[in-house]
Design a protein around this motif. Structure first.
Motif, PDB file in Angstrom:
ATOM      1  N   GLN A 161       0.357  -1.090   0.338  1.00 53.39           N
ATOM      2  CA  GLN A 161      -0.396   0.250   0.155  1.00 53.39           C
ATOM      3  C   GLN A 161       1.176   1.320   0.039  1.00 53.39           C
ATOM      4  O   GLN A 161       0.601   2.203  -1.128  1.00 53.39           O
ATOM      5  CB  GLN A 161      -0.841   0.413   1.194  1.00 53.39           C
ATOM      6  N   SER A 162       2.008   0.830   0.987  1.00 48.73           N
ATOM      7  CA  SER A 162       3.056   2.399   0.701  1.00 48.73           C
ATOM      8  C   SER A 162       3.415   2.585   0.132  1.00 48.73           C
ATOM      9  O   SER A 162       3.584   3.732  -0.894  1.00 48.73           O
ATOM     10  CB  SER A 162       4.048   2.290   1.903  1.00 48.73           C
ATOM     11  N   TRP A 213      -5.600  11.884  -0.669  1.00 48.41           N
ATOM     12  CA  TRP A 213      -4.402  12.908  -1.284  1.00 48.41           C
ATOM     13  C   TRP A 213      -4.039  13.558  -2.121  1.00 48.41           C
ATOM     14  O   TRP A 213      -3.277  14.021  -2.407  1.00 48.41           O
ATOM     15  CB  TRP A 213      -4.401  11.325  -2.655  1.00 48.41           C
ATOM     16  N   SER A 226      -3.565   4.898   4.847  1.00 48.86           N
ATOM     17  CA  SER A 226      -4.092   5.380   2.656  1.00 48.86           C
ATOM     18  C   SER A 226      -3.326   6.685   2.591  1.00 48.86           C
ATOM     19  O   SER A 226      -2.860   6.280   1.493  1.00 48.86           O
ATOM     20  CB  SER A 226      -5.832   6.288   3.104  1.00 48.86           C
ATOM     21  N   THR A 227      -2.174   7.569   3.226  1.00 47.25           N
ATOM     22  CA  THR A 227      -1.533   8.253   2.923  1.00 47.25           C
ATOM     23  C   THR A 227      -0.038   8.233   3.471  1.00 47.25           C
ATOM     24  O   THR A 227       0.397   9.011   3.350  1.00 47.25           O
ATOM     25  CB  THR A 227      -2.051   9.807   2.887  1.00 47.25           C
ATOM     26  N   PHE A 271       0.682   3.948  -3.441  1.00 38.92           N
ATOM     27  CA  PHE A 271       0.628   5.484  -2.878  1.00 38.92           C
ATOM     28  C   PHE A 271       1.360   6.377  -3.051  1.00 38.92           C
ATOM     29  O   PHE A 271       1.512   6.920  -4.099  1.00 38.92           O
ATOM     30  CB  PHE A 271       0.323   5.280  -1.231  1.00 38.92           C
ATOM     31  N   THR A 272       2.734   6.184  -2.645  1.00 39.29           N
ATOM     32  CA  THR A 272       3.868   7.332  -3.456  1.00 39.29           C
ATOM     33  C   THR A 272       3.998   7.004  -4.057  1.00 39.29           C
ATOM     34  O   THR A 272       3.908   7.875  -4.800  1.00 39.29           O
ATOM     35  CB  THR A 272       5.110   6.272  -3.184  1.00 39.29           C
ATOM     36  N   PHE A 289       1.259   8.651  -5.629  1.00 38.05           N
ATOM     37  CA  PHE A 289       1.649  10.161  -5.474  1.00 38.05           C
ATOM     38  C   PHE A 289       2.437  10.920  -6.260  1.00 38.05           C
ATOM     39  O   PHE A 289       2.536  12.229  -6.826  1.00 38.05           O
ATOM     40  CB  PHE A 289       1.846  10.461  -4.083  1.00 38.05           C
ATOM     41  N   ASP A 310     -10.791   8.534   0.928  1.00 43.50           N
ATOM     42  CA  ASP A 310     -10.746   8.787  -1.147  1.00 43.50           C
ATOM     43  C   ASP A 310     -10.097  10.232  -1.339  1.00 43.50           C
ATOM     44  O   ASP A 310      -9.495  10.280  -2.366  1.00 43.50           O
ATOM     45  CB  ASP A 310     -11.856   8.178  -1.299  1.00 43.50           C
ATOM     46  N   SER A 353       3.332   7.077   2.787  1.00 39.47           N
ATOM     47  CA  SER A 353       4.611   6.884   2.010  1.00 39.47           C
ATOM     48  C   SER A 353       5.328   6.046   2.471  1.00 39.47           C
ATOM     49  O   SER A 353       5.815   5.311   3.541  1.00 39.47           O
ATOM     50  CB  SER A 353       5.342   8.268   1.714  1.00 39.47           C
TER      51      SER A 353
END
Length: 302
Positions: free
Chosen positions: A80-81, A168, A254-255, A84-85, A88, A165, A257
């Motif tokens: 997940q990290s 980010w 969820s966010t 997301f990273t 993003f 949701d 990194s």
């Protein structure tokens, strides 16, 4: 005919320069080399070594081989990290480069006070990321919900930072706000390097401003676009301070990194496990750096 001309005429290469490097130069290089070795190389090698152990950072440890690395690829929090990273970083690179390029075009046009405007737009670049994050945290958590309530906008009545949701998007916005000035300066340098005769010839041919933008400006600054995209992407992969100040990795994770995950693991007793994660991340950074070198070298060769 000189000796050099004779060699060239006969197809031989001119003799190479025999210029030698003075030993004093190496002496001046030695302090930097020692500091780099002690501060970066040695800790990095030690960290890679401990990634093959079960160390928690202190005390006894045992070799576990590739156990940590195997576990990384089945850990949903780690995956997940990374997801997301990278997402993003891609989104922020797109936003930053579009707005930075448009601002650079505007600030190199024939407008009044463009020097003063350049100074104003550069201000976010010199402010600490954590300070920017705390200011925008207040705006997203208090000011925007108040406006959403007053204007009757349901989705704006609660903080974006509390929405799994949409959180980010706030991080992308704040990161882009700080990163756009630096990227804009590189684009300004590229735009100023374009000869004015090119645009004068285009005016004589009847080319409109949009045509000049897409058929002259964009192709001639393509090398700067490549540099900004690669440098920006590599930099955004290390996102930490703005995310900490805005969401601290939340809601939930969820966010969070990659950098936040590694540091949180160090503080939580997963030293060896997160060292394996850091090693993987280091290899990813090396691959990106090699791509950057190959692409920019190709551009310079053109």
């Amino acid at each position: 005919m000189s000796a050099t001309s004779t060699l060239v005429t006969q197809g031989a290469r001119p003799p190479k320069s025999t210029r030698r490097v003075e030993p004093i130069y190496y002496l001046f290089l030695l302090p930097s080399l020692v500091l780099f070795t002690l501060a970066i190389t040695v800790p990095g090698v030690i960290g890679i070594f401990f990634s093959f152990t079960d160390s928690i950072g202190i005390g006894d440890w045992n070799f576990v081989g590739f156990t940590n690395y195997i576990a990384l690829f089945s850990d949903p929090a780690i995956l997940q990290s990374y997801l997301f990273t990278f997402g993003f970083a891609i989104a922020t690179v797109i936003v930053v480069n579009i707005f930075a390029f448009l601002l650079a075009v505007g600030l190199t046009a024939r407008i009044r006070f463009k020097t003063g405007l350049r100074t104003v737009f550069v201000i976010p670049m010199v402010i600490s990321g954590i300070i920017i994050a705390y200011v925008f945290n207040f705006l997203f958590s208090n000011s925007l919900p108040a406006l959403g309530t007053a204007w009757g906008i349901p989705w704006l009545q609660t903080s974006l930072l509390a929405n799994p949701d949409l959180a980010w998007t706030a991080i992308v916005f704040v990161t882009a706000w700080q990163a756009i000035p630096g990227t804009m300066l590189i684009y300004i340098a590229g735009l100023l390097s374009i000869p004015g005769d090119v645009y004068e010839a285009a005016d004589l041919d009847g080319a409109s401003k949009p045509q000049q933008l897409f058929r002259i400006t964009v192709p001639l600054v393509a090398g700067y676009v490549v540099i900004n995209v690669i440098l920006g992407f590599k930099g955004f992969l290390n996102a930490y301070d703005i995310i900490v100040g805005l969401t601290n990795g939340g809601p939930g994770t969820s966010t969070r990194s990659i950098a936040m995950t590694i540091i949180a693991g160090f503080n939580g007793g997963d030293y060896a496990y997160q060292m394996a994660n850091a090693t993987i991340f280091f290899l990813v950074a090396i691959v990106i750096a090699l791509i950057q070198l190959s692409v920019t070298r190709g551009r310079s060769a053109l």
